[in-house]
Design a protein around this motif. Structure first.
Motif, mmCIF file in Angstrom:
data_model
loop_
_atom_site.group_PDB
_atom_site.id
_atom_site.type_symbol
_atom_site.label_atom_id
_atom_site.label_comp_id
_atom_site.label_asym_id
_atom_site.label_seq_id
_atom_site.Cartn_x
_atom_site.Cartn_y
_atom_site.Cartn_z
ATOM 1 N N ILE A 43 49.783 29.291 44.796
ATOM 2 C CA ILE A 43 49.207 30.243 45.752
ATOM 3 C C ILE A 43 47.701 30.429 45.544
ATOM 4 O O ILE A 43 47.140 31.456 45.905
ATOM 5 C CB ILE A 43 49.955 31.610 45.703
ATOM 6 C CG1 ILE A 43 49.974 32.190 44.283
ATOM 7 C CG2 ILE A 43 51.372 31.459 46.234
ATOM 8 C CD1 ILE A 43 50.563 33.605 44.210
ATOM 9 N N ASP A 143 42.138 39.191 45.183
ATOM 10 C CA ASP A 143 43.168 38.186 45.509
ATOM 11 C C ASP A 143 44.438 38.421 44.681
ATOM 12 O O ASP A 143 45.095 37.475 44.288
ATOM 13 C CB ASP A 143 42.592 36.770 45.260
ATOM 14 C CG ASP A 143 43.479 35.676 45.831
ATOM 15 O OD1 ASP A 143 44.314 35.962 46.706
ATOM 16 O OD2 ASP A 143 43.322 34.517 45.394
ATOM 17 N N LYS A 146 49.155 42.201 47.358
ATOM 18 C CA LYS A 146 48.627 42.691 48.639
ATOM 19 C C LYS A 146 48.830 44.204 48.803
ATOM 20 O O LYS A 146 48.081 44.834 49.551
ATOM 21 C CB LYS A 146 49.258 41.917 49.810
ATOM 22 C CG LYS A 146 49.204 40.382 49.638
ATOM 23 C CD LYS A 146 47.837 39.847 49.209
ATOM 24 C CE LYS A 146 47.911 38.444 48.622
ATOM 25 N NZ LYS A 146 46.744 38.076 47.807
ATOM 26 N N ASP A 169 40.933 37.643 49.885
ATOM 27 C CA ASP A 169 41.752 36.544 50.414
ATOM 28 C C ASP A 169 42.981 37.087 51.145
ATOM 29 O O ASP A 169 43.411 38.216 50.904
ATOM 30 C CB ASP A 169 42.192 35.661 49.229
ATOM 31 C CG ASP A 169 42.805 34.335 49.670
ATOM 32 O OD1 ASP A 169 42.434 33.827 50.741
ATOM 33 O OD2 ASP A 169 43.652 33.801 48.924
ATOM 34 N N ASN A 170 43.518 36.282 52.025
ATOM 35 C CA ASN A 170 44.836 36.547 52.637
ATOM 36 C C ASN A 170 44.873 37.769 53.552
ATOM 37 O O ASN A 170 45.911 38.412 53.672
ATOM 38 C CB ASN A 170 45.926 36.695 51.553
ATOM 39 C CG ASN A 170 45.905 35.567 50.544
ATOM 40 O OD1 ASN A 170 45.674 35.781 49.365
ATOM 41 N ND2 ASN A 170 46.111 34.352 51.019
ATOM 42 N N ARG A 173 46.965 36.331 57.074
ATOM 43 C CA ARG A 173 48.170 35.507 57.069
ATOM 44 C C ARG A 173 49.371 36.163 57.750
ATOM 45 O O ARG A 173 49.952 35.610 58.675
ATOM 46 C CB ARG A 173 48.530 35.164 55.630
ATOM 47 C CG ARG A 173 49.854 34.459 55.509
ATOM 48 C CD ARG A 173 49.763 33.300 54.632
ATOM 49 N NE ARG A 173 51.068 32.745 54.375
ATOM 50 C CZ ARG A 173 51.442 32.282 53.200
ATOM 51 N NH1 ARG A 173 50.615 32.339 52.182
ATOM 52 N NH2 ARG A 173 52.625 31.748 53.049
ATOM 53 N N LEU A 193 53.609 39.982 51.399
ATOM 54 C CA LEU A 193 52.402 39.345 51.935
ATOM 55 C C LEU A 193 51.641 40.235 52.921
ATOM 56 O O LEU A 193 50.465 40.014 53.182
ATOM 57 C CB LEU A 193 52.744 38.012 52.605
ATOM 58 C CG LEU A 193 52.689 36.797 51.685
ATOM 59 C CD1 LEU A 193 53.122 35.544 52.423
ATOM 60 C CD2 LEU A 193 51.305 36.599 51.082
#
Ligand code: SAH
Ligand code: DHB
Ligand code: MG
Length: 232
Positions: A43, A143, A146, A169-170, A173, A193
């Motif tokens: 990941i 990162d 979440k 990041d992320n 998504r 997530l």
């Protein structure tokens, strides 16, 4: 499992960019192999996103970097290279095994002495850092889990100064997944997530002390990197 990227063109474009702009690198590739052998999840950021992090660190002239979420040290290698040889990077990681794997990868990369790895739950470590009057960071890269993003943003604001960058990041998504599936995230249903991502994005966009944007990042899925600058 995340929804696969429904737009194969985006994957091809990402691969085209990687072929041209991100030369193969034995140290980075070996660090990923070592992480797989040690059973770490795959990941890490993509090569193109790693290069983007590297360039953002260079463009901003960062010398002190804080990373929240070390894993096997892949993004750490990109960031540490950008601030080498004089920079300093602090990376926070919950998992003791990941800390060991990343430490070895950084050793092999010749970057171990630049990186201060702090094991433990990031929120607790960040609280200690604030209480100890840790010197401000020029760049913070969020990162980790979440769920923690909104709290990590609060700490990032306390541990930076005008002109510093806060990256995360992320941040697209799961939101992109729900757009493809035409369904809204279910309130109350745990989704690691999604976590606090929507709240994080709202907080980032609405903070008067920041100027921010999200750039989309693609690989096997559509995602995004948040980029914020602390105003002067
Ligand atoms: N930045 C890395 C990827 C990080 S993956 C790279 O691109 O190479 C997310 C990491 O956050 C994992 O290693 C996970 O163990 C760590 N993590 C999850 N929850 C955490 C917490 N509460 N405190 C610190 N680290 C955490
Ligand atoms: C996951 C976490 C990440 O930081 C990432 O970049 C991709 C996936 C995950 O928890 O699945
Ligand atoms: Mg990530």
């Amino acid at each position: 499992m995340a929804t696969p990227n429904p737009y194969p063109l985006l994957v091809e474009v990402d691969q085209y960019i990687e072929r041209l702009f991100v030369p193969r690198d034995a140290v980075l590739e070996e660090s990923l192999k070592a992480a797989i052998v040690a059973g770490l999840p795959e990941i890490h950021v993509s090569p193109n996103e790693g290069k983007l992090l590297y360039l953002l660190a260079k463009l901003s002239g960062a010398k002190r970097v804080l990373e929240i979420g070390l894993l096997g040290g892949y993004s750490t290698i990109w960031l540490a290279r950008a601030i080498a040889p004089k920079g300093h990077l602090v990376s926070l990681e919950l998992d003791e095994n990941y800390v060991r794997v990343a430490g070895k990868n950084l050793e092999i990369a010749g970057l171990r002495s630049m990186v201060d790895i702090r094991q433990g739950a990031a929120a607790a470590t960040l609280e200690k850092m604030v209480k100890a009057g840790e010197a401000p960071f020029d760049l913070v890269f969020i990162d980790a889990d979440k769920d923690g993003y909104p709290v990590y943003l609060d700490y990032a604001l306390k541990l930076t100064k005008p002109g510093s960058l806060i990256l995360a990041d992320n941040v697209i998504r799961r939101i992109a997944d729900t757009m493809v599936n035409h369904e809204k995230p279910k309130p109350g249903a745990p989704d690691p997530l999604l976590g606090g991502i929507e709240e994080f994005n709202r907080k980032l966009a609405g903070n008067p002390k920041l100027e921010s944007i999200v750039v989309t990042v693609t690989r096997e899925f559509v995602d995004g990197l948040a980029i914020a600058r602390v105003k002067d």
